[in-house]
Scaffold this active site. Structure first.
Site, PDB file in Angstrom:
ATOM      1  N   TYR A  40      47.572  61.857  46.992  1.00  0.00           N
ATOM      2  CA  TYR A  40      46.220  61.791  47.515  1.00  0.00           C
ATOM      3  C   TYR A  40      45.844  63.127  47.862  1.00  0.00           C
ATOM      4  O   TYR A  40      46.174  64.097  47.236  1.00  0.00           O
ATOM      5  CB  TYR A  40      46.132  60.727  48.462  1.00  0.00           C
ATOM      6  N   LYS A  95      48.288  37.001  29.659  1.00  0.00           N
ATOM      7  CA  LYS A  95      48.344  37.759  28.710  1.00  0.00           C
ATOM      8  C   LYS A  95      48.697  39.278  28.907  1.00  0.00           C
ATOM      9  O   LYS A  95      49.436  39.971  28.141  1.00  0.00           O
ATOM     10  CB  LYS A  95      46.789  37.936  28.046  1.00  0.00           C
ATOM     11  N   GLU A 137      39.100  38.296  25.445  1.00  0.00           N
ATOM     12  CA  GLU A 137      39.974  37.030  25.385  1.00  0.00           C
ATOM     13  C   GLU A 137      39.087  35.932  25.694  1.00  0.00           C
ATOM     14  O   GLU A 137      38.245  35.826  26.687  1.00  0.00           O
ATOM     15  CB  GLU A 137      41.004  37.158  26.386  1.00  0.00           C
TER      16      GLU A 137
END
Length: 762
Positions: A40, A95, A137
């Site tokens: 970071y 999925k 989907e």
């Protein structure tokens, strides 16, 4: 298991131990302040500035190159329909899990509250810069067509609506092969398509790309045959409207060569099937119940070539054969889209793969002597390990050749090796083991069934069809625990060896044990007394053939469980000492480690025998064993006796068992690091090979190594698997988890299957 129990099990699976099925894992070090300063502020500013100069640097400095969004608005979820975006999230997470385990692709699932296509399209476009690809989907038709088309045209990353194209790709590969087997040609076959949704339209268009003719296609929807004289047809339906004098499904099926079902169950009758041409092809893909029952169909037509969407019949049309590998190839060449050329390349690769010799682990998984290209094998199986190395390269080549790839691949062998290495962490060995066990379940006697976790494992084994449990223990306790966990099974045998009801069986078993061991210090009284102990009772059950597998050890010290097994079961012919191996599902793939629980300090000859038995155990999992014999020494760098015995064991194996791929002695890092080994020891028999089996010189090293890996990396372990026994008896680790006991149950069943097969062939 009752419907309510299954419902609760599904809810617990998704809720525990933490909600959901996917998570984000750091890929960089973060232990020190320096690490955090790079991850970071201030270090992160440097890649930001590089990406500002050239946005393509996002692929270099972030995970965009391996990140796909699975996006839905929840308007057509499974068979549940329009259930909304929040309710679709479990499916989208699922999925994502499939993307990861089959192709090592990272996924963020995104559920968009937007039924209006324009709003949905704008939302996806606004977040698309985050991703390397987008998988749409569960979006209902006809909106799905417009949404996909617009996003493909307006974005420069791969976009695919899997409900359309996944089924199309798999079924097209199956159809190409089925037509060939039937002795026909694509341009001649007459095709009936039942269904006119997104999948049916996409399938039929793809069939046309491979030669099917419009004039030979009849499509039906819920209103019947889609004809040119029907009003209010969508553009997609109008494209397939027929002008032929066909009005019903019965008319359409007469003399048809192919039926493709993407509709509802039981709409095809035996009479319709009989009216089709010779060698008819039927793809009945409605789930869970196909358009015609598989058994009924093959009984009706002996010349039938049939596929379904189900796992329990041959020729499963499963989208997981397609979408993970299609996106893998597209991402790896940074394709700007998934075009027809790439989809067709995936189809050809799948069709061709079905014609190649099938790996033994696939045969084992599906309990086949040998899968061969033919009526019952027209597409590869989902467990086929070659998919990852075959489909993505074909897709990547098509992307390059069609001009949509932004980066080239020049070394295709290196790319194939990289793809195979990606799959190291995938836990398919466990799934393969379970599938194999389910093909021919065996009777498993659990010697400690009055322990809750053992009973939970037995419940899973029963409910999943892995085996047939026989429960040993206090009957009242077992029955009470079964009620507590909703273990409903009227056919389960429960036996308390100490109960008076078992006296006749105890006496019979005692007589058997005494006759077997009378000349080895066991009196009839001793035998009677021993048969009140569960491990002796269970072992005699196995030896007499009243059970096929024996499992114990959850609450007993290992030696106390092993003793009756060695006394009563004994060793296989030619085996001098029983040994044990453990399988660890590591980030580098499955690793077998021997001997993990029996031989404290084996001799060189014993090490060679352990290697031979381990080789056979590895093959039980359908894996070709590549064995390194571990030491602190490398190829004679130490002459200490501990290293020398490993070297001697290698000499014995090379002389007497040249068919086994084994070498050493090797330090473990050289054994597992192929590049380092090739550079330092190019003469090794393991050159360019991926080691999957480690034989250790003593029990301390083997047992410590497998437990260290298991605990530090939270790695799944299967074992210890006893090797060299005449019958399948295996011992749980003390306090084993439910999952470990289920895995060992499957090992026991597969062991019994193989021993039964070996006995039949003798």
């Amino acid at each position: 298991m009752s419907k309510e129990s299954k419902r609760r099990e599904a809810l617990v699976y998704h809720a525990k131990p933490k909600p959901g099925k996917i998570e984000v894992i750091p890929t960089k070090k973060y232990a020190t302040q320096r690490d955090l300063g790079l991850a970071y502020s201030p270090g992160v500013a440097e890649p930001c500035k590089e990406i500002e100069k050239d946005k393509n640097n996002a692929y270099k400095y972030t995970n965009k190159s391996n990140l796909v969004a699975v996006i839905s608005n929840g308007t057509a979820v499974l068979g549940l329909g329009d259930i909304g975006p929040e309710a679709s999230k479990p499916v989208m997470e699922g999925k994502g899990l499939l993307f990861k385990i089959f192709a090592d692709i990272d996924v963020f699932d995104i559920e968009v509250d937007a039924k209006d296509p324009e709003t949905f399209i704008e939302t996806v476009k606004n977040i698309a810069n985050t991703f390397g690809g987008i998988n749409l989907e569960d979006i209902k038709a006809p909106e799905a067509f417009e949404i996909e088309k617009r996003l493909k045209d307006e974005l420069d990353i791969p976009v695919m609506h899997d409900d359309q194209h996944g089924t199309a790709i798999i079924s097209a590969a199956a159809l190409i092969n089925a037509v060939e087997i039937a002795g026909k040609k694509m341009e001649d076959v007459r095709i009936v398509v039942s269904g006119a949704g997104a999948a049916a339209v996409s399938c039929t268009k793809l069939y046309k790309s491979f030669g099917a003719k419009s004039e030979n296609i009849v499509m039906l929807d819920s209103k019947g045959v889609i004809r040119k004289d029907r009003d209010h047809l969508t553009p997609e339906k109008e494209y397939f409207a027929t002008g032929r004098n066909i009005h019903t499904i019965e008319d359409a099926m007469k003399d048809a060569d192919v039926f493709v079902g993407l509709s509802i169950a039981d709409i095809v009758s035996p009479e319709m099937l009989l009216s089709m041409s010779d060698n008819p092809i039927v793809f009945a893909m409605a789930n869970p119940n196909p358009e015609i029952d598989y058994d009924l169909a093959i009984k009706t037509r002996k010349d039938l070539i049939m596929a379904t969407g189900r796992t329990d019949f041959p020729n499963q049309v499963n989208n997981v054969l397609g979408f993970p590998f299609l996106f893998r190839g597209a991402l790896d060449v940074r394709a700007s889209k998934i075009n027809e050329e790439m989809k067709m390349a995936a189809v050809r690769a799948l069709a061709d793969l079905a014609k190649e010799p099938v790996p033994e682990q696939v045969n084992i998984a599906y309990s086949e002597t040998r899968l061969n290209f033919g009526r019952d094998y027209i597409i590869p199986k989902p467990f086929d390990p070659r998919l990852i190395a075959k489909i993505p390269p074909a897709v990547a080549k098509a992307a390059i050749e069609s001009g949509v790839a932004k980066i080239p691949i020049t070394d295709w062998q290196a790319y194939e090796d990289e793809l195979n290495d990606r799959m190291g962490s995938e836990d398919k060995i466990t799934r393969l083991l379970m599938t194999t066990a389910k093909r021919n379940p065996k009777r498993i006697v659990y010697a400690e069934a009055d322990h809750l976790d053992v009973l939970k494992a037995a419940q899973i084994v029963h409910d999943e069809g892995i085996g047939i449990p026989i429960l040993l223990g206090r009957k009242d306790v077992i029955i009470e625990l079964m009620k507590e966990i909703d273990f409903e099974a009227d056919n389960i045998e429960i036996i308390d060896p100490k109960d008076d009801s078992q006296k006749k069986t105890r006496d019979e078993y005692a007589e058997f044990l005494w006759n077997k061991k009378a000349r080895k210090g066991i009196t009839y009284y001793d035998a009677t007394k021993l048969l009140r102990e569960r491990n002796y009772f269970a072992t005699v059950m196995l030896e007499k053939g009243d059970a096929d597998v024996m499992l114990s050890g959850y609450s007993r010290a290992y030696p106390s469980v092993l003793k009756p097994i060695l006394q009563i079961i004994g060793k296989e012919k030619g085996v001098k000492k029983v040994a044990a191996t453990n399988v660890l599902n590591t980030a580098k793939g499955p690793i077998f480690i021997s001997d993990t629980s029996i031989n404290i300090d084996p001799t060189a000859e014993e090490l060679a025998n352990i290697s031979i038995m381990t080789s056979m155990a590895v093959k039980m999992f359908g894996i070709e064993p590549i064995i390194a014999m571990a030491s602190y020494s490398n190829f004679g760098s130490s002459t200490d006796p501990n290293a020398s015995k490993v070297k001697e064991a290698i000499s014995i194996l090379h002389k007497n068992n040249p068919e086994i791929i084994v070498d050493g002695e090797l330090q473990v890092d050289f054994a597992l690091n192929r590049k380092m080994r090739n550079e330092k020891f190019p003469f090794s028999k393991l050159k360019n090979m991926k080691v999957n089996t480690l034989i250790y010189p003593n029990l301390d090293a083997a047992n410590g190594t497998y437990k260290l890996i298991k605990e530090l990396n939270n790695t799944d372990s299967i074992g210890p698997i006893l090797m060299g026994l005449k019958k399948p008896a295996h011992i749980f680790q003390l306090g084993a988890s439910v999952d470990e006991m289920v895995n060992m149950s499957a090992v026991g069943v597969v062991d019994a299957q193989l021993k039964e097969k070996k006995k039949t062939n003798e």
